[in-house]
Design an enzyme around this catalytic site. Structure first.
Site, PDB file in Angstrom:
ATOM      1  N   LYS A   1      39.077  33.542  40.459  1.00  0.00           N
ATOM      2  CA  LYS A   1      38.196  34.496  41.158  1.00  0.00           C
ATOM      3  C   LYS A   1      37.267  35.169  40.162  1.00  0.00           C
ATOM      4  O   LYS A   1      37.631  35.384  38.988  1.00  0.00           O
ATOM      5  CB  LYS A   1      38.989  35.521  41.968  1.00  0.00           C
ATOM      6  CG  LYS A   1      39.671  36.650  41.206  1.00  0.00           C
ATOM      7  CD  LYS A   1      38.830  37.914  41.042  1.00  0.00           C
ATOM      8  CE  LYS A   1      39.515  38.880  40.108  1.00  0.00           C
ATOM      9  NZ  LYS A   1      38.859  39.779  39.312  1.00  0.00           N
TER      10      LYS A   1
ATOM     11  N   ASP B   1      44.928  41.880  43.710  1.00  0.00           N
ATOM     12  CA  ASP B   1      43.987  40.763  43.867  1.00  0.00           C
ATOM     13  C   ASP B   1      44.578  39.593  44.658  1.00  0.00           C
ATOM     14  O   ASP B   1      43.863  38.652  44.994  1.00  0.00           O
ATOM     15  CB  ASP B   1      43.558  40.223  42.490  1.00  0.00           C
ATOM     16  CG  ASP B   1      42.491  41.093  41.846  1.00  0.00           C
ATOM     17  OD1 ASP B   1      41.861  41.897  42.554  1.00  0.00           O
ATOM     18  OD2 ASP B   1      42.292  40.944  40.621  1.00  0.00           O
TER      19      ASP B   1
END
Ligand code: C5P
Length: 284
Positions: free
Chosen positions: A8, A132
């Site tokens: 990410k 996350d």
């Protein structure tokens, strides 16, 4: 079952304030990329859990987020799991390597057990592992708020080339949050502008607006981050920014040849330097 744990990146990162629980109230535009780890996940009838973390310095016990994801998912079933990680994502890089491995384990076990949990159920489970992890369950392009778990899908970043480069040092996430807290006034990313540029499919418009508030509080480490950003833009990136709490920096290119040349040039100085592309949201 082999599953990809997509890396990410933060197209933007803003810290809005601090909550009473000690976590920070964030506003981030997140993007997953093709580059990432591959995990081999197998169910075990004997109820045991094991992991080969793929690097000698990564834990293979209860500190490993991917192993914890398996224990959490299979709680009460009597089943166990063995996991083997083909690790590519650098550690302490701001690329969500551990979070993305954990999310990939949740997706894999959802399929292997036929549990048919929804993406939201997996995200809720993931939040127990880290802020996350919920984004990493399906990835793609999303606005992430709150701790990072309040996700609103955004228009996908159109295909482009992304060069990621990680300097050799690591940065402590809690330390950076502390420094942001101590700061009174600071520049802020134009989050609505990024979301609008995504709506228009305007890659240069996104790249130009990328901004991460952690870059302002890096102290002595800022020089190297700035130097990598400058190199990326000098070599044709439309914009470059640090991701998460660093230390990786990435640049967005619409010229594939320029991106390849930039990756080759930076690879001469940096061991962790990758060329990749945006990835779309996964189905659960
Ligand atoms: O949730 P996670 O374990 O990934 O967070 C790591 C650390 O980052 C937390 O202990 C906290 O110091 C900081 N953090 C925060 N606010 C967030 C997310 C993380 O302060 N929204």
């Amino acid at each position: 079952m082999i599953v990809r744990a997509h890396g990410k990146l933060n197209l933007s990162l803003d810290v809005l304030g601090k909550s009473p629980d000690g976590y920070h109230d964030l506003r981030m535009v997140m993007q997953s990329v093709e580059f990432g780890d591959d995990l081999d996940v197998e169910l075990r009838e004997d109820g045991q859990f094991s992991i080969d973390p793929g690097r000698w310095y990564l834990p293979s016990d209860g500190r490993n987020l991917a192993l914890r994801a398996a224990v959490l998912f299979l709680e009460g079933t009597g089943l166990g799991a063995s996991i083997r990680v083909n690790k590519r994502t650098p550690v302490c890089a701001g690329m969500g390597g551990g979070s993305s491995d954990a999310a990939a384990v949740l997706r894999a076990l959802n399929q292997l057990t036929g549990a048919h949990k929804s993406a939201q159920e997996l995200r809720d489970m993931g939040l127990k592992l880290g802020s996350d992890v919920p984004f990493c369950v399906t990835g793609g392009t999303a606005l992430a708020e709150g701790r990072g778990q309040l996700l609103t899908p955004a228009a996908p970043l159109p295909d482009c080339a992304i060069v990621i480069c990680k300097p050799a040092f690591a940065i402590s996430t809690p330390e950076l949050f502390g420094r942001v807290d101590a700061r009174r006034s600071r520049l802020r990313p134009d989050t609505p502008g990024i979301l609008e540029a995504l709506e228009r499919g305007d890659v240069p418009g996104v790249a130009r607006r990328m901004y991460n508030v952690f870059e302002d509080v890096l102290g002595r480490r800022r020089g190297e981050i700035t130097a990598i950003k400058s190199q990326l833009t000098a070599l044709g990136a439309l914009g470059a920014v640090m991701t998460g709490s660093g230390s990786s920096v990435f640049g967005i290119f619409t010229d594939e040849d320029a991106a390849q040349a930039a990756q080759a040039a930076l690879s001469r100085h940096y061991q962790d330097c990758f060329l990749t592309r945006p990835s779309r949201a996964l189905e659960v």
